[in-house]
Design a protein around this motif. Structure first.
Motif, PDB file in Angstrom:
ATOM      1  N   LEU A  38       0.825  -1.201   0.000  1.00  0.00           N
ATOM      2  CA  LEU A  38       0.000   0.000   0.000  1.00  0.00           C
ATOM      3  C   LEU A  38       0.864   1.259   0.000  1.00  0.00           C
ATOM      4  CD1 LEU A  38      -2.828   1.203   0.145  1.00  0.00           C
ATOM      5  CD2 LEU A  38      -2.685   1.078   2.648  1.00  0.00           C
ATOM      6  N   ILE A  39       1.939   1.245   0.793  1.00  0.00           N
ATOM      7  CA  ILE A  39       2.857   2.398   0.806  1.00  0.00           C
ATOM      8  C   ILE A  39       3.522   2.574  -0.559  1.00  0.00           C
ATOM      9  CG2 ILE A  39       4.978   3.314   1.828  1.00  0.00           C
ATOM     10  CD1 ILE A  39       4.190   1.938   4.438  1.00  0.00           C
ATOM     11  N   ALA A  40       3.912   1.442  -1.180  1.00  0.00           N
ATOM     12  CA  ALA A  40       4.566   1.510  -2.490  1.00  0.00           C
ATOM     13  C   ALA A  40       3.629   2.075  -3.550  1.00  0.00           C
ATOM     14  CB  ALA A  40       5.060   0.122  -2.901  1.00  0.00           C
ATOM     15  N   PHE A  41       2.361   1.617  -3.574  1.00  0.00           N
ATOM     16  CA  PHE A  41       1.407   2.104  -4.567  1.00  0.00           C
ATOM     17  C   PHE A  41       1.111   3.595  -4.358  1.00  0.00           C
ATOM     18  CE2 PHE A  41      -0.270  -2.466  -4.812  1.00  0.00           C
ATOM     19  CZ  PHE A  41       0.572  -2.754  -5.873  1.00  0.00           C
ATOM     20  N   THR A  42       1.014   4.006  -3.104  1.00  0.00           N
ATOM     21  CA  THR A  42       0.769   5.428  -2.819  1.00  0.00           C
ATOM     22  C   THR A  42       1.942   6.284  -3.279  1.00  0.00           C
ATOM     23  OG1 THR A  42      -0.549   4.789  -0.886  1.00  0.00           O
ATOM     24  CG2 THR A  42       0.203   7.083  -1.017  1.00  0.00           C
ATOM     25  N   THR A  43       3.155   5.821  -3.011  1.00  0.00           N
ATOM     26  CA  THR A  43       4.345   6.564  -3.438  1.00  0.00           C
ATOM     27  C   THR A  43       4.434   6.636  -4.958  1.00  0.00           C
ATOM     28  OG1 THR A  43       5.487   5.765  -1.441  1.00  0.00           O
ATOM     29  CG2 THR A  43       6.843   6.738  -3.182  1.00  0.00           C
ATOM     30  N   THR A 329      11.259  -1.359  -2.240  1.00  0.00           N
ATOM     31  CA  THR A 329      10.349  -1.797  -1.176  1.00  0.00           C
ATOM     32  C   THR A 329      10.433  -3.299  -0.956  1.00  0.00           C
ATOM     33  OG1 THR A 329       8.570  -1.876  -2.836  1.00  0.00           O
ATOM     34  CG2 THR A 329       8.736   0.105  -1.455  1.00  0.00           C
ATOM     35  N   GLY A 330      10.642  -4.070  -2.041  1.00  0.00           N
ATOM     36  CA  GLY A 330      10.805  -5.516  -1.876  1.00  0.00           C
ATOM     37  C   GLY A 330      12.038  -5.869  -1.069  1.00  0.00           C
ATOM     38  N   ILE A 331      13.146  -5.189  -1.362  1.00  0.00           N
ATOM     39  CA  ILE A 331      14.382  -5.444  -0.615  1.00  0.00           C
ATOM     40  C   ILE A 331      14.222  -5.032   0.843  1.00  0.00           C
ATOM     41  CG2 ILE A 331      16.798  -4.770  -0.412  1.00  0.00           C
ATOM     42  CD1 ILE A 331      16.863  -4.494  -3.458  1.00  0.00           C
ATOM     43  N   PHE A 335      14.408  -7.582   4.061  1.00  0.00           N
ATOM     44  CA  PHE A 335      15.405  -7.375   5.109  1.00  0.00           C
ATOM     45  C   PHE A 335      14.727  -7.155   6.463  1.00  0.00           C
ATOM     46  CE2 PHE A 335      18.121  -4.473   7.579  1.00  0.00           C
ATOM     47  CZ  PHE A 335      19.264  -5.257   7.678  1.00  0.00           C
ATOM     48  N   GLY A 336      13.660  -6.377   6.481  1.00  0.00           N
ATOM     49  CA  GLY A 336      12.947  -6.161   7.739  1.00  0.00           C
ATOM     50  C   GLY A 336      12.330  -7.430   8.292  1.00  0.00           C
ATOM     51  N   ARG A 337      11.808  -8.261   7.406  1.00  0.00           N
ATOM     52  CA  ARG A 337      11.221  -9.523   7.870  1.00  0.00           C
ATOM     53  C   ARG A 337      12.288 -10.452   8.435  1.00  0.00           C
ATOM     54  NH1 ARG A 337       7.076 -13.204   4.244  1.00  0.00           N
ATOM     55  NH2 ARG A 337       6.507 -14.673   5.917  1.00  0.00           N
ATOM     56  N   PHE A 338      13.463 -10.473   7.805  1.00  0.00           N
ATOM     57  CA  PHE A 338      14.554 -11.309   8.295  1.00  0.00           C
ATOM     58  C   PHE A 338      15.007 -10.860   9.678  1.00  0.00           C
ATOM     59  CE2 PHE A 338      19.192 -11.704   8.753  1.00  0.00           C
ATOM     60  CZ  PHE A 338      19.308 -13.080   8.787  1.00  0.00           C
ATOM     61  N   VAL A 339      15.149  -9.530   9.861  1.00  0.00           N
ATOM     62  CA  VAL A 339      15.566  -9.007  11.160  1.00  0.00           C
ATOM     63  C   VAL A 339      14.514  -9.309  12.218  1.00  0.00           C
ATOM     64  CG1 VAL A 339      16.086  -6.890  12.440  1.00  0.00           C
ATOM     65  CG2 VAL A 339      17.015  -7.214  10.147  1.00  0.00           C
ATOM     66  N   ALA A 340      13.253  -9.164  11.860  1.00  0.00           N
ATOM     67  CA  ALA A 340      12.183  -9.434  12.827  1.00  0.00           C
ATOM     68  C   ALA A 340      12.171 -10.899  13.243  1.00  0.00           C
ATOM     69  CB  ALA A 340      10.837  -9.032  12.230  1.00  0.00           C
ATOM     70  N   GLU A 341      12.381 -11.819  12.296  1.00  0.00           N
ATOM     71  CA  GLU A 341      12.402 -13.238  12.628  1.00  0.00           C
ATOM     72  C   GLU A 341      13.579 -13.584  13.534  1.00  0.00           C
ATOM     73  OE1 GLU A 341      12.349 -15.379   9.014  1.00  0.00           O
ATOM     74  OE2 GLU A 341      10.184 -15.077   8.661  1.00  0.00           O
ATOM     75  N   VAL A 342      14.740 -12.960  13.287  1.00  0.00           N
ATOM     76  CA  VAL A 342      15.903 -13.233  14.125  1.00  0.00           C
ATOM     77  C   VAL A 342      15.673 -12.729  15.547  1.00  0.00           C
ATOM     78  CG1 VAL A 342      18.326 -12.671  14.474  1.00  0.00           C
ATOM     79  CG2 VAL A 342      17.518 -13.260  12.195  1.00  0.00           C
ATOM     80  N   ILE A 343      15.062 -11.561  15.693  1.00  0.00           N
ATOM     81  CA  ILE A 343      14.841 -10.987  17.020  1.00  0.00           C
ATOM     82  C   ILE A 343      13.751 -11.745  17.782  1.00  0.00           C
ATOM     83  CG2 ILE A 343      14.075  -8.926  18.258  1.00  0.00           C
ATOM     84  CD1 ILE A 343      15.394  -7.261  16.080  1.00  0.00           C
ATOM     85  N   PHE A 344      12.613 -11.975  17.125  1.00  0.00           N
ATOM     86  CA  PHE A 344      11.490 -12.606  17.801  1.00  0.00           C
ATOM     87  C   PHE A 344      11.705 -14.096  18.029  1.00  0.00           C
ATOM     88  CE2 PHE A 344       8.787  -9.086  15.825  1.00  0.00           C
ATOM     89  CZ  PHE A 344       8.951  -8.299  16.950  1.00  0.00           C
ATOM     90  N   CYS A 345      12.645 -14.702  17.304  1.00  0.00           N
ATOM     91  CA  CYS A 345      12.900 -16.137  17.473  1.00  0.00           C
ATOM     92  C   CYS A 345      13.422 -16.433  18.880  1.00  0.00           C
ATOM     93  CB  CYS A 345      13.885 -16.613  16.411  1.00  0.00           C
ATOM     94  SG  CYS A 345      14.263 -18.378  16.478  1.00  0.00           S
TER      95      CYS A 345
END
Length: 377
Positions: A38-43, A329-331, A335-345
């Protein structure tokens, strides 16, 4: 045979596919992915609108070259009001080639009232305001060039009141053709008369008490007269503090070729410096009372062209915006999802902690127990 060749061709084209298709059953959607999309389409939408605005706009391109035209005449457009009666003043031009151009060749002397009417004062106030803005923001000159022949006339409007006051000033307006060399256009006391060594003005019959060179320059330009163009001296008003006063304007003229989507004309831009002083021979301030405009012509010529962004360039920039935002936005999302998985794991119970399983021989195994179909029964 033909069918076999067709299959080979289709197989080859399939191998060259740079856009592999992923089955929908393997695609996993998420809330974070939807938010980023949604952010990408708005931008993209915002930048597309901004890029279209840039595409619709035009800009002025300036090119400089040596002016090789020395044979043509220079036109001077004049509209000046002097606070003296017409029979007391005279205007003419004397250039460096000792050629005199009399005012009778194209100027009109019109008796008028020096004080402006309310509507004319408002016009002068607006013109002076535009002049002050042009001195602060030079980019406004491009707007004036693009709006030439489309904007309202910059000439002084006629009087709207029926004043019964007798004329006390002289409006000198019209145009003169002079040689393309430095010269001096001046307005002083008395009419110009021929002289073997130059020229002179017949001022003996005019008393000094009647001298008043307070003046207003409603218009002064060089070259082709273009409606909508505002020149540096338009709207200038000077009030004399003494009868014997000299007003000097030193003008540098630059030949200019103007090419826009509306007009194509040859005009002249100019810069000016001003000086005024009281004539007092006893104090060493010599000269002649009057208005003197000394002009010089630059050897450079400026070509001003209005340009527009090509359509193919607009498409390339638009594709770069869309592709760049999708890739970026894909990159960032990955990257954000990878960092979140490492932290929340680290905070998930049993997700990253190994389980100890006792063995028959008394040892322990740190591997997770294998789940079989029989263990579920």
């Amino acid at each position: 045979m033909r069918r076999l060749n067709r299959k080979k061709t289709l197989s080859l084209m399939k191998e060259l596919d740079a856009f592999p298709k992923v089955p929908e059953s393997y695609v996993e959607t998420s809330v974070s992915g939807g938010t980023v999309s949604l952010i990408a389409f708005t931008t993209i939408a915002f930048l597309t609108v901004m890029e279209f605005t840039v595409y619709r706009d035009t800009w002025m391109k300036y090119e400089y070259e040596v002016d090789k035209d020395f044979t043509s005449k220079l036109r001077i457009n004049i509209d000046i009001t002097v606070a003296m009666r017409c029979q007391y003043v005279g205007a003419d031009v004397l250039d460096l080639a000792e050629t005199m151009v009399a005012s009778a060749d194209g100027l009109i002397y019109e008796p008028v009232i020096f004080d402006l009417s309310p509507q004319q004062k408002e016009w002068q106030r607006m013109l002076q305001l535009i002049q002050s803005r042009l001195q602060e923001e030079h980019s406004l000159q491009d707007v004036i060039f693009k709006s030439a022949f489309k904007s309202a006339s910059t000439a002084l409007p006629p009087r709207e009141d029926n004043s019964l006051q007798s004329p006390d000033a002289c409006r000198i307006h019209g145009h003169l053709y002079v040689n393309k060399v430095a010269g001096n256009f001046h307005i002083t006391v008395g009419k110009a008369i021929p002289h073997p060594r130059g020229h002179a003005h017949l001022a003996a019959l005019v008393s000094h008490e009647s001298y008043n060179f307070s003046h207003r320059i409603d218009h002064l330009s060089f070259g082709e007269l273009i409606p909508g163009i505002i020149n540096p001296l338009d709207g200038t008003e000077k009030i004399a503090s003494d009868h014997n006063q000299m007003f000097q304007y030193f003008i540098t003229i630059v030949p200019t070729k103007l090419h826009t989507y509306k007009i194509s004309a040859e005009t002249h831009q100019f810069s000016v410096t001003e000086r005024e002083r009281v004539i007092n021979h006893a104090a060493g301030s010599h000269g002649v009372s009057g208005i003197f405009m000394k002009y010089d012509i630059s050897s450079l010529m400026v070509t001003v062209t209005e340009e527009h962004m090509p359509f193919w360039q607009f498409l390339v920039r638009l594709c770069g915006i869309i592709g760049g935002i999708f890739s970026t936005t894909g990159i960032l999302h990955g990257f954000g999802r990878f960092v979140a998985e490492v932290i929340f794991c680290r905070f998930r119970l049993g997700s990253c902690r190994s389980t100890s399983v006792p063995l028959p021989d008394g040892h322990t195994s740190n591997h997770l127990p294998r789940i079989t179909d029989n263990s579920t029964h």
